[in-house]
Design a protein around this motif. Structure first.
Motif, PDB file in Angstrom:
ATOM      1  N   HIS A  36       6.696   7.395  -7.411  1.00  0.00           N
ATOM      2  CA  HIS A  36       5.691   6.474  -6.891  1.00  0.00           C
ATOM      3  C   HIS A  36       6.400   5.218  -6.393  1.00  0.00           C
ATOM      4  O   HIS A  36       7.386   4.800  -6.996  1.00  0.00           O
ATOM      5  CB  HIS A  36       4.698   6.081  -7.990  1.00  0.00           C
ATOM      6  CG  HIS A  36       3.768   7.194  -8.361  1.00  0.00           C
ATOM      7  ND1 HIS A  36       4.225   8.394  -8.872  1.00  0.00           N
ATOM      8  CD2 HIS A  36       2.424   7.311  -8.280  1.00  0.00           C
ATOM      9  CE1 HIS A  36       3.186   9.188  -9.085  1.00  0.00           C
ATOM     10  NE2 HIS A  36       2.081   8.554  -8.733  1.00  0.00           N
TER      11      HIS A  36
ATOM     12  N   HIS B 135      -8.095   8.234  -4.859  1.00  0.00           N
ATOM     13  CA  HIS B 135      -6.658   8.418  -4.615  1.00  0.00           C
ATOM     14  C   HIS B 135      -6.251   9.867  -4.921  1.00  0.00           C
ATOM     15  O   HIS B 135      -5.569  10.508  -4.131  1.00  0.00           O
ATOM     16  CB  HIS B 135      -5.866   7.419  -5.471  1.00  0.00           C
ATOM     17  CG  HIS B 135      -4.390   7.674  -5.511  1.00  0.00           C
ATOM     18  ND1 HIS B 135      -3.498   6.987  -4.719  1.00  0.00           N
ATOM     19  CD2 HIS B 135      -3.655   8.550  -6.229  1.00  0.00           C
ATOM     20  CE1 HIS B 135      -2.275   7.435  -4.962  1.00  0.00           C
ATOM     21  NE2 HIS B 135      -2.341   8.387  -5.883  1.00  0.00           N
TER      22      HIS B 135
ATOM     23  N   GLU C 141       2.203   9.075  -1.784  1.00  0.00           N
ATOM     24  CA  GLU C 141       1.440   8.097  -2.552  1.00  0.00           C
ATOM     25  C   GLU C 141       0.831   7.036  -1.636  1.00  0.00           C
ATOM     26  O   GLU C 141      -0.320   6.647  -1.806  1.00  0.00           O
ATOM     27  CB  GLU C 141       2.309   7.428  -3.619  1.00  0.00           C
ATOM     28  CG  GLU C 141       2.740   8.340  -4.745  1.00  0.00           C
ATOM     29  CD  GLU C 141       1.573   9.010  -5.461  1.00  0.00           C
ATOM     30  OE1 GLU C 141       0.513   8.381  -5.600  1.00  0.00           O
ATOM     31  OE2 GLU C 141       1.724  10.174  -5.858  1.00  0.00           O
TER      32      GLU C 141
HETATM   33 ZN   LIG Z   1      -0.850   9.632  -6.533  1.00  0.00          ZN
END
Ligand SMILES: [Zn+2]
Length: 409
Positions: free
Chosen positions: A396, A274, A352
């Motif tokens: 996020h 990620h 994200e």
């Molecule tokens: Zn991230």
């Protein structure tokens, strides 16, 4: 003038209070279906208790800060501070440094009981705090010295520029923009090397399958791993994290020791995939660019406050005062900052989703989802944030949507 400033200060507080209360009321909603296995009943109750505690504590702390600031503004304490610090020196830059240094010291000292209570009572009651009183004192001291030295250098630099271009505000604004941007890039480039090492110990990740898998993943994506280290975050907190530093293809990877303790190898590799996704998508550059634009807006804001001596005199000061202008600027720009964070947080949330997608394509859905669940559980993440809080503050996406998006891939 005076009442506009005071009004804005109170308005921002009331607005944040409302968002905070709305968010808090949402906590009792049933757990979303795709997050049912994050907490068991006992864990969920634990989370509710933590949420209630931090919420109450946050309200008290913010209310107290508001009262202190109002006290300073309404009882002419800034004017007093000006008289006192001007009597210590006739050098305008030094006098600004004394003015801000004294004010900052008062605010920090008044904040110590809250910090202490937050760490050793609120966080500790829920098993988060791992810091000893010695670590607490040492951190406080280092932070104080760093704030004074770095903040002092920055303020002195900008004030020197202001003295040069007092009559030409736009030149001042552009020069300030340049200086602050340079400082920010410097900090950004050296953050891990210098600052984090002041507070933490780094040890190389031992040879083994985890190390090999991380290196293989990074090389397959065209990155060079310069170092792979473990940070002793557990000294302070049980929260998990991992990050990359370094610009370009050369990366330093830092894993919190708590991450290694709580996650399986598959999950850790997914988390790092990620993070690499952010690097591949150039998110770091986008954020840097955003910051540079925001700094220009800030410089213009400071220029605007400095251009209006009536603002300073309405609070009893003798005229335009550089130190006081910086404080006023922070108050006046807070509502603007809230507005600005709406589009910026939205961009960040979009990034994200993309990084999650990237991680899934290089690891697996299962690994990414279970990593996110461990993260939610260990950090006691709010599973039901209020939409308004998400729009304003969430960099996020909420877990429900994040995991939902991965499941839908
Ligand atoms: Zn991230």
């Amino acid at each position: 003038m005076k009442w506009i400033v005071v009004g804005l200060l109170v308005l921002v507080y009331v607005f944040e209070l409302i968002v905070s209360l709305l968010n808090h009321r949402y906590r009792v909603k049933p757990i979303p279906d795709n997050l049912k296995d994050v907490y068991d009943e006992e864990g969920y109750q634990k989370w509710l208790a933590y949420s209630l505690d931090t919420h109450r504590f946050g309200l008290v702390k913010r209310g107290f800060n508001l009262l202190v600031m109002l006290g300073f503004l309404l009882f002419g304490l800034f004017a007093r501070l000006e008289v006192v610090t001007n009597s210590w020196t006739s050098n305008p830059i030094l006098s600004t440094l004394y003015f801000l240094g004294l004010f900052q010291t008062i605010m920090i000292v008044l904040g110590i009981p809250f910090k202490y209570y937050g760490m050793f009572f609120v966080e500790a009651r829920h098993g988060f705090n791992k810091a000893t009183r010695a670590t607490f004192t040492k951190d406080l001291f280092i932070q104080y010295v760093m704030t004074m030295v770095l903040g002092g250098l920055l303020v002195a630099g900008i004030h020197a520029v202001y003295l040069q271009f007092t009559d030409n505000l736009w030149t001042f604004i552009l020069a300030t923009w340049g200086i602050v941007t340079a400082v920010m890039i410097f900090i950004f480039a050296f953050l891990n090397k210098v600052f984090l090492r002041l507070f933490n110990k780094f040890t190389p990740l031992p040879e083994g399958t985890l190390r090999t898998r991380i290196e293989t993943l990074a090389t397959s994506l065209g990155f060079n791993i310069k170092s792979l280290s473990v940070m002793d975050a557990s000294k302070r907190s049980t929260k998990l994290n991992a990050f990359f530093t370094g610009i370009g293809k050369m990366k330093e990877v830092v894993l919190f020791d708590t991450l290694i303790e709580k996650m399986s190898e598959d999950e850790i590799v997914a988390v790092l995939a990620h993070e690499l996704g952010h690097a591949v998508n150039k998110d770091t550059w986008r954020m840097l660019f955003q910051q540079i634009i925001v700094i220009l807006l800030y410089a213009a804001g400071i220029g605007f406050v400095l251009g209006s001596s009536a603002l300073a005199t309405s609070f009893g000061l003798s005229g335009t005062h550089f130190g006081f202008a910086l404080i006023l600027f922070m108050i006046l720009f807070e509502p603007f900052e809230i507005l600005l964070s709406i589009p910026l947080s939205a961009l960040s949330r979009k990034a994200e989703y993309k990084a999650d997608q990237f991680a899934v394509s290089h690891t697996s859905k299962e690994a990414m989802i279970s990593a996110l669940k461990v993260l939610s559980r260990e950090d006691l993440v709010n599973l039901n944030p209020h939409p308004l809080a998400v729009i304003i503050y969430y960099s996020h996406p909420p877990m429900k949507e994040r995991i939902g998006a991965i499941e839908a891939l």
